[in-house]
Design a protein around this motif. Structure first.
Motif, PDB file in Angstrom:
ATOM      1  N   GLY A  53      -6.896  -2.872   4.400  1.00  0.00           N
ATOM      2  CA  GLY A  53      -6.094  -2.770   3.181  1.00  0.00           C
ATOM      3  C   GLY A  53      -6.766  -1.881   2.171  1.00  0.00           C
ATOM      4  O   GLY A  53      -7.974  -1.640   2.229  1.00  0.00           O
ATOM      5  N   ASP A  54      -5.961  -1.376   1.236  1.00  0.00           N
ATOM      6  CA  ASP A  54      -6.422  -0.482   0.187  1.00  0.00           C
ATOM      7  C   ASP A  54      -6.399  -1.237  -1.136  1.00  0.00           C
ATOM      8  O   ASP A  54      -5.407  -1.904  -1.456  1.00  0.00           O
ATOM      9  CB  ASP A  54      -5.502   0.741   0.116  1.00  0.00           C
ATOM     10  CG  ASP A  54      -6.084   1.875  -0.707  1.00  0.00           C
ATOM     11  OD1 ASP A  54      -6.530   1.609  -1.846  1.00  0.00           O
ATOM     12  OD2 ASP A  54      -6.073   3.021  -0.223  1.00  0.00           O
ATOM     13  N   VAL A  55      -7.474  -1.117  -1.914  1.00  0.00           N
ATOM     14  CA  VAL A  55      -7.538  -1.855  -3.177  1.00  0.00           C
ATOM     15  C   VAL A  55      -6.518  -1.351  -4.191  1.00  0.00           C
ATOM     16  O   VAL A  55      -6.306  -1.995  -5.224  1.00  0.00           O
ATOM     17  CB  VAL A  55      -8.950  -1.805  -3.796  1.00  0.00           C
ATOM     18  CG1 VAL A  55      -9.935  -2.608  -2.966  1.00  0.00           C
ATOM     19  CG2 VAL A  55      -9.431  -0.378  -3.982  1.00  0.00           C
ATOM     20  N   LEU A  56      -5.864  -0.229  -3.919  1.00  0.00           N
ATOM     21  CA  LEU A  56      -4.798   0.229  -4.808  1.00  0.00           C
ATOM     22  C   LEU A  56      -3.491  -0.509  -4.557  1.00  0.00           C
ATOM     23  O   LEU A  56      -2.611  -0.525  -5.417  1.00  0.00           O
ATOM     24  CB  LEU A  56      -4.562   1.738  -4.625  1.00  0.00           C
ATOM     25  CG  LEU A  56      -5.731   2.645  -4.989  1.00  0.00           C
ATOM     26  CD1 LEU A  56      -5.299   4.105  -4.906  1.00  0.00           C
ATOM     27  CD2 LEU A  56      -6.248   2.335  -6.383  1.00  0.00           C
ATOM     28  N   ASP A  57      -3.367  -1.116  -3.389  1.00  0.00           N
ATOM     29  CA  ASP A  57      -2.163  -1.874  -3.048  1.00  0.00           C
ATOM     30  C   ASP A  57      -2.346  -3.337  -3.449  1.00  0.00           C
ATOM     31  O   ASP A  57      -3.466  -3.768  -3.754  1.00  0.00           O
ATOM     32  CB  ASP A  57      -1.902  -1.787  -1.540  1.00  0.00           C
ATOM     33  CG  ASP A  57      -1.685  -0.355  -1.071  1.00  0.00           C
ATOM     34  OD1 ASP A  57      -1.115   0.429  -1.860  1.00  0.00           O
ATOM     35  OD2 ASP A  57      -2.089  -0.034   0.063  1.00  0.00           O
TER      36      ASP A  57
END
Length: 340
Positions: free
Chosen positions: A61-65
């Motif tokens: 996962g991406d911390v922007l999501d």
């Protein structure tokens, strides 16, 4: 360091170079470890041995999501959050500067809010880049830096400075218990062969029997800390009750020129090394050396691994990595990137 059996640590960016070593060390300290990583600049192969461990979980996962549901479901168990979620080498963070900046600002905000929600202690891995091309030497934590806010490195430098500001703001109003580490140059196994950092560049070029690329005249300085020492420092800082939220330098205070680094690498190689020189990149610091007085006083820490020992381990790892995992066309790509 005491054992933390039953506690859960979240490591954002845990598939990266330092993050993968940190995940392993936390497991050894009894933590259950959740690694969150988008794999954009890190490598899943860094986690192969860890994924066999019962107490290790990888979440892509991406911390922007929005944070993945699998992570939110474990919120009640998490007591420590390490934020290492950002590309750290210039070629990689400059490849998508918007993503780099937002990872540092938006990503840090999301993880701080998660720390507030869970009550977990939060550690931000900041960087010596917040000092820019420093006019004060060595660098101490109260030095405000000499950073270009419009140059090609600004997405990372200013992103980390903003992340520090946000982290300290959360601490000031009591929203989170935080720690801030300013990491200086670190090296060791699990570095990406084509990440563009000076140690990986030079070692890979030497192993591939290519001319070594030195930028500028080779007299610019850095201070290199072996990854095992850095991971120990991060864990000591996280667990310290005395450190508080103020930033703390973590790195090796031994300053050496890039030419001296080349000589140390050449001493390990069975063949002589050829050197070519290229212009120094824009905003590349000419001197970098941490003052670690605060780390010594508060954490009782200083790096213990000699450069010769750390480089020998690093060269041996890259030798296996290049020989075993990199096909011929990929080897050529690594060589091209290292020469940029």
């Amino acid at each position: 360091m005491k054992k933390h059996n039953g506690e859960t640590a979240l490591v954002a960016g845990g598939a990266g170079f330092i993050g993968s070593h940190l995940c392993r060390a936390l497991l050894q300290q009894g933590y259950r470890v959740v690694c969150l990583d988008n794999l954009l600049t890190s490598r899943r192969s860094n986690l192969l041995a860890l994924e066999a461990e019962r107490d290790f979980t990888f979440v892509e996962g991406d911390v922007l999501d929005p944070l993945p549901q699998e992570l939110c479901d474990r919120a009640g168990d998490i007591t420590r959050i390490y934020n290492l979620a950002c590309a750290a080498s210039p070629p990689l963070y400059q490849a998508d500067p918007e993503h780099t900046m937002l990872t540092n600002v938006v990503g840090t905000d999301k993880l701080l809010r998660f720390a507030e929600q869970t009550g977990a202690r939060f550690l931000l891995t900041s960087t010596s880049e917040v000092y820019g091309d420093p006019e004060r030497h060595p660098q101490v934590e109260d030095y405000r830096g000499y950073v270009s806010c419009t140059g090609p490195r600004a997405c990372y430098d200013e992103g980390k400075r903003a992340a520090e500001a946000m982290t300290l703001d959360f601490a000031r109003v009591g929203r989170a218990d935080v720690r801030v580490a300013r990491i200086f140059n670190t090296y060791g196994p699990n570095m990406n062969p084509d990440d563009g950092r000076v140690v990986s560049n030079l070692v890979c070029q030497a192993l591939l029997r290519l001319p070594l690329t030195l930028y500028g005249d080779g007299r610019q300085t850095r201070s290199f800390c072996y990854v095992a020492d850095m991971v120990q420092a991060l864990m000591l800082l996280m667990e310290s009750e005395a450190a508080g939220p103020d930033p703390i330098n973590l790195g090796n205070p031994e300053e050496l020129t890039i030419t001296e680094l080349v000589a140390a690498i050449e001493a390990i190689m069975p063949h002589p090394l050829e050197i070519i020189y290229k212009p120094l990149p824009v905003d590349d610091p000419t001197r970098r050396q941490p003052d670690i007085s605060r780390a010594r006083a508060v954490l009782g820490w200083h790096p213990e691994t000699a450069l010769s020992e750390g480089l020998a381990k690093t060269v041996a790892w890259f030798q296996r990595e290049l020989g075993r995992n990199v096909p011929a066309k990929e080897t050529r790509r690594v060589a091209r990137v290292a020469a940029v």
